[in-house]
Write a protein that holds these residues in place. Sequence first.
Motif, PDB file in Angstrom:
ATOM      1  N   THR A  50       6.274  -1.438   1.034  1.00 23.77           N
ATOM      2  CA  THR A  50       4.879  -1.857   0.848  1.00 23.77           C
ATOM      3  C   THR A  50       4.621  -2.190  -0.622  1.00 23.77           C
ATOM      4  N   ALA A  64       3.498  -5.782  -2.247  1.00 18.64           N
ATOM      5  CA  ALA A  64       2.307  -5.912  -3.093  1.00 18.64           C
ATOM      6  C   ALA A  64       2.658  -6.601  -4.409  1.00 18.64           C
ATOM      7  N   VAL A  94      -4.587  -4.923   0.667  1.00 22.10           N
ATOM      8  CA  VAL A  94      -3.721  -3.773   0.384  1.00 22.10           C
ATOM      9  C   VAL A  94      -2.665  -3.757   1.481  1.00 22.10           C
ATOM     10  N   ILE A  95      -1.420  -3.516   1.106  1.00 29.32           N
ATOM     11  CA  ILE A  95      -0.308  -3.583   2.051  1.00 29.32           C
ATOM     12  C   ILE A  95       0.029  -2.176   2.545  1.00 29.32           C
ATOM     13  N   ARG A 113      -1.565  -1.920  -5.129  1.00 28.60           N
ATOM     14  CA  ARG A 113      -2.277  -2.270  -3.900  1.00 28.60           C
ATOM     15  C   ARG A 113      -1.359  -2.117  -2.685  1.00 28.60           C
ATOM     16  N   ALA A 114      -0.825  -0.905  -2.554  1.00 31.15           N
ATOM     17  CA  ALA A 114       0.046  -0.548  -1.436  1.00 31.15           C
ATOM     18  C   ALA A 114      -0.114   0.936  -1.188  1.00 31.15           C
TER      19      ALA A 114
END
Length: 358
Positions: free
Chosen positions: A344, A348, A322-323, A21-22
Amino acid sequence: MSETTDTVVHRAPREPQPGDRATGLGSWPGTDVREVARTVVGELPGLPHVPELPARGVGADMVGRTAALLVDIATEVWPSGYRVVRRPGGDHRRGVELLARDVDALDEALGEAGATPAAVKCQVAGPWTLTAGVELHTGHRVLTDRGAVTEFAASLAEGLRVHIAELGRRANAPVVVQIDEPTLPAVLAGSLSTPSGYGTVGAVPGGEARAVLADAVAAARDAGAAQVVVHCCHPTPPLALLGAVGADAVAVDLGALGGADAPKEVLDALGELWEAGTELWLGIVPSTDPGAPPALHDLATPALGLADRLGFDRARLADRAVITPACGLAGASPRWARTAMGTTVELARAFVDPPASW
């Protein structure tokens, strides 16, 4: 890009990883797309994206890349910017070729690495940013002609269908579409200049802006997108409007909004998005060189504070966020761009399994 109508073939879903999630928001420094693609795949194993290298010039910027996707509409560069022309010329062909090379580079990088990402992402200018950045034959912006706006939207939808099908087939992964609307606040405010430079284009009503953007989101989904994200890193994005267009996620520069100290109306809008199930893509990693690399906890603090201020469990940062960097990385050094991407992913992962000190 070849006009294939192949159906997107998705492989069996892999086991999710904490760093999936990045991702990046698109643009990178430099002109070597193959080197950048290898970096993107290496640093963003879960959600790599088609790289954008605007330093290559005409056709490589946000508007030129998206214009290259248009079907039966061609553009060329005039002294004042991109303009609609009757038939494709050298500028239009250059944009098409650059975008094809970008997809080739990502495909090659995935193959070289033996990578199996959860999804891949592409970026396009949204209908308002695109039609604000392209002129009609008269020199006026396309957005001043509502019929032309409709034609551009339909043309982009068809081009996106081809683009998503090819990208998904070659990456063998679901495709996330990011719709960039950095110009939308100016469109709503009526602050864009007319050709003479002495006046401004009339403001587009919020309802009309919302309807056109909602149609673009629906078109991307109909074209095969597994997820659609609307992105505006402007300091005052129209959050309520962005949340009402049916997108799966809204991407913002959290620092520009004020982080956990943002005005109440901004916090309320972000809270409503999260409450409604919309993902927040949080830009919290600097998009230009910060000098000394910031500590991970310092970067995480605005997001942690946001969850606290909104009254959500911090675990929401692990499964409903999300990053990303604050914005595109075109103004960064290559070294920082790579570092930003790795950071990132670290963030995450940390939101999934927070250090005890957090």
